[in-house]
Design a protein around this motif. Sequence first.
Motif, PDB file in Angstrom:
ATOM      1  N   HIS B  52       0.728  -1.056   0.016  1.00 16.47           N
ATOM      2  CA  HIS B  52      -0.080  -0.087   0.071  1.00 16.47           C
ATOM      3  C   HIS B  52       0.911   1.044  -0.004  1.00 16.47           C
ATOM      4  CE1 HIS B  52      -3.665  -2.371   0.790  1.00 16.47           C
ATOM      5  NE2 HIS B  52      -3.054  -3.165   1.625  1.00 16.47           N
ATOM      6  N   ALA B  66       1.396  -3.438   8.740  1.00 20.12           N
ATOM      7  CA  ALA B  66       0.674  -2.203   8.108  1.00 20.12           C
ATOM      8  C   ALA B  66      -0.793  -2.295   8.225  1.00 20.12           C
ATOM      9  CB  ALA B  66       1.085  -2.288   6.580  1.00 20.12           C
ATOM     10  N   GLU B  67      -1.519  -1.483   7.780  1.00 17.00           N
ATOM     11  CA  GLU B  67      -2.903  -1.346   8.216  1.00 17.00           C
ATOM     12  C   GLU B  67      -3.339  -1.143   9.472  1.00 17.00           C
ATOM     13  OE1 GLU B  67      -4.897  -0.954   5.565  1.00 17.00           O
ATOM     14  OE2 GLU B  67      -4.531  -2.316   4.163  1.00 17.00           O
ATOM     15  N   LEU B  69      -5.906  -1.089  11.537  1.00 22.83           N
ATOM     16  CA  LEU B  69      -6.919  -2.070  12.286  1.00 22.83           C
ATOM     17  C   LEU B  69      -5.986  -3.406  12.558  1.00 22.83           C
ATOM     18  CD1 LEU B  69     -10.494  -1.575  10.637  1.00 22.83           C
ATOM     19  CD2 LEU B  69      -9.379  -0.387  12.581  1.00 22.83           C
ATOM     20  N   VAL B  70      -5.525  -3.690  11.367  1.00 25.03           N
ATOM     21  CA  VAL B  70      -4.551  -4.956  11.592  1.00 25.03           C
ATOM     22  C   VAL B  70      -3.458  -4.691  12.785  1.00 25.03           C
ATOM     23  CG1 VAL B  70      -2.768  -6.617  10.364  1.00 25.03           C
ATOM     24  CG2 VAL B  70      -4.748  -5.868   9.275  1.00 25.03           C
ATOM     25  N   GLU B  73      -5.040  -4.973  16.235  1.00 18.44           N
ATOM     26  CA  GLU B  73      -5.186  -6.247  16.732  1.00 18.44           C
ATOM     27  C   GLU B  73      -4.104  -6.770  17.357  1.00 18.44           C
ATOM     28  OE1 GLU B  73      -8.043  -8.646  16.177  1.00 18.44           O
ATOM     29  OE2 GLU B  73      -9.440  -7.502  15.027  1.00 18.44           O
ATOM     30  N   ALA B  93     -16.522  -9.772  18.385  1.00 17.30           N
ATOM     31  CA  ALA B  93     -17.308  -9.708  17.146  1.00 17.30           C
ATOM     32  C   ALA B  93     -17.975  -8.494  16.924  1.00 17.30           C
ATOM     33  CB  ALA B  93     -18.092 -11.038  16.882  1.00 17.30           C
ATOM     34  N   MET B  94     -18.630  -7.986  18.052  1.00 19.81           N
ATOM     35  CA  MET B  94     -19.474  -6.801  17.862  1.00 19.81           C
ATOM     36  C   MET B  94     -18.557  -5.381  17.753  1.00 19.81           C
ATOM     37  SD  MET B  94     -22.506  -7.479  17.457  1.00 19.81           S
ATOM     38  CE  MET B  94     -21.921  -8.986  16.736  1.00 19.81           C
ATOM     39  N   ARG B  96     -15.435  -5.744  16.488  1.00 14.99           N
ATOM     40  CA  ARG B  96     -14.954  -5.951  15.035  1.00 14.99           C
ATOM     41  C   ARG B  96     -15.949  -5.289  14.102  1.00 14.99           C
ATOM     42  NH1 ARG B  96     -12.477 -11.158  16.444  1.00 14.99           N
ATOM     43  NH2 ARG B  96     -10.188 -10.717  16.909  1.00 14.99           N
ATOM     44  N   PHE B  97     -17.438  -5.533  14.309  1.00 17.43           N
ATOM     45  CA  PHE B  97     -18.309  -5.015  13.557  1.00 17.43           C
ATOM     46  C   PHE B  97     -18.284  -3.785  13.366  1.00 17.43           C
ATOM     47  CE2 PHE B  97     -22.580  -3.745  12.491  1.00 17.43           C
ATOM     48  CZ  PHE B  97     -23.002  -4.487  11.339  1.00 17.43           C
ATOM     49  N   TRP B  98     -18.283  -3.062  14.528  1.00 23.12           N
ATOM     50  CA  TRP B  98     -18.405  -1.506  14.424  1.00 23.12           C
ATOM     51  C   TRP B  98     -17.234  -1.026  13.936  1.00 23.12           C
ATOM     52  CZ3 TRP B  98     -23.030   0.429  14.150  1.00 23.12           C
ATOM     53  CH2 TRP B  98     -23.963  -0.130  14.671  1.00 23.12           C
ATOM     54  N   LYS B 100     -15.367  -2.014  11.627  1.00 24.93           N
ATOM     55  CA  LYS B 100     -15.360  -2.191  10.286  1.00 24.93           C
ATOM     56  C   LYS B 100     -16.385  -1.318   9.458  1.00 24.93           C
ATOM     57  CE  LYS B 100     -16.158  -5.913   6.966  1.00 24.93           C
ATOM     58  NZ  LYS B 100     -14.733  -5.450   5.813  1.00 24.93           N
ATOM     59  N   PHE B 101     -17.535  -0.995  10.450  1.00 23.78           N
ATOM     60  CA  PHE B 101     -18.417  -0.111  10.065  1.00 23.78           C
ATOM     61  C   PHE B 101     -17.889   1.355   9.855  1.00 23.78           C
ATOM     62  CE2 PHE B 101     -21.873   3.055  11.015  1.00 23.78           C
ATOM     63  CZ  PHE B 101     -22.646   2.893  10.153  1.00 23.78           C
ATOM     64  N   ASP B 103     -14.731   2.208   9.298  1.00 31.79           N
ATOM     65  CA  ASP B 103     -13.872   2.475   8.388  1.00 31.79           C
ATOM     66  C   ASP B 103     -14.411   2.052   7.022  1.00 31.79           C
ATOM     67  OD1 ASP B 103     -11.577   2.769   9.692  1.00 31.79           O
ATOM     68  OD2 ASP B 103     -10.486   1.401   8.766  1.00 31.79           O
ATOM     69  N   THR B 134     -26.605   5.460  12.908  1.00 29.27           N
ATOM     70  CA  THR B 134     -26.469   4.123  12.825  1.00 29.27           C
ATOM     71  C   THR B 134     -25.222   3.833  14.159  1.00 29.27           C
ATOM     72  OG1 THR B 134     -27.081   3.461  10.942  1.00 29.27           O
ATOM     73  CG2 THR B 134     -25.595   2.006  11.905  1.00 29.27           C
TER      74      THR B 134
END
Lengths: 227, 227
Positions: B52, B66-67, B69-70, B73, B93-94, B96-98, B100-101, B103, B134
Amino acid sequence: MGEEVKVFGAWGSPFSRRVELALRLKGVPYEYIEEDIVGNKSALLLQYNPVHKKIPVLLHNGKPIAESLVILEYIDETWKSNPIFPEDPYDKAMARFWTKFVDDKCIPALWKAAWSAENEREKAVEEAYECLKTLETALDGKRFFGGDVIGMVDIAANFVGFWLSIIQEATGVELLSADKFPDLFKWTEEFIGCNIVKENLPPRDKLLALFKARFAQVMEPQTNTSK
Amino acid sequence: MGEEVKVFGAWGSPFSRRVELALRLKGVPYEYIEEDIVGNKSALLLQYNPVHKKIPVLLHNGKPIAESLVILEYIDETWKSNPIFPEDPYDKAMARFWTKFVDDKCIPALWKAAWSAENEREKAVEEAYECLKTLETALDGKRFFGGDVIGMVDIAANFVGFWLSIIQEATGVELLSADKFPDLFKWTEEFIGCNIVKENLPPRDKLLALFKARFAQVMEPQTNTSK
């Protein structure tokens, strides 16, 4: 165990197939619920994924999880057998990096190139090649992205492993070939050659018919315009 | 410990600030390396993130990740104190869901709305409102997305917590206000009110000047066109 595990998916979707493949690799029995994602989404799907209103959704003991990559992480954390992520934090980070690359860069570029109008095709195909070339480096001589066994990146790259060749056949746009990307091409053969993967793929003919119909639809306005 | 921890970032980037905030929350000392991302990327950055070619990069004992969010973690898995993820797999999981939302949906929609041309603004602002509405549901009456303390979603939403208000001031496009989204607005105040966050934010004036200059640049062609 008396566990409730349900997958809301669509037969032709690589994203819900990811979830099913992970559950199968773990040996977790699940109930599959086919959603009509084009016509009429079920009230349950809308209830379980109100934000995106999309498949796949995993329902585990009444609790819904959406987004295939989020679900895959959850599956690996919840059912410990046959890990899909490497244990070492650095290797795990690399798996997440490539998974993200597949979703954010690779799939959109391949999709765009395959369905591109003729006047945009050359550039789109170049970009798709770049992505495939980059993805190939991640294989690094291994049988699977995960090494000797299928792991997170293999599961996430199922679109490249199976769907892409069908889309290529439907659209006539060649992107991934044995000539151009020998290692990646070999990986697609290894991947779809695994029994557990094979059992979890949609019927090739049915998918091809779907993409051919789509291609005819996409091309129609272009043909009309050029008249 | 004699560990080598380096962050390659850019002072005004919410993405490298995410990484720094996570390290600070963990109490991990690190060396910060400012990259010239507009002009001249360093040979090291290109070596560490060849895919990237972007910041942030975390270098840990010689190994690059890199990245953002990675990286987050990885940080949470490597340094166990002050976890930024919840322990329970479903809560994780929730988160991670949010994340991702934030980003995939929220930041792109906010960015688009803020810099939209006048004829596209109404639709873009509506979409940005939808995202904020949301995101507000994820707060669900809590002080932080992470509950009583800052967690993964709070760190990922730093753009909403700090950058957004400055972009609003620079562009005159109001998106997040106390009137429209009282809970989310209160969260932004809580978030930037934390000392550990505050110490890790870029200078407001400098960032405002940057965005104002950008706004003038973006608006210029539009003004020319309407002449």
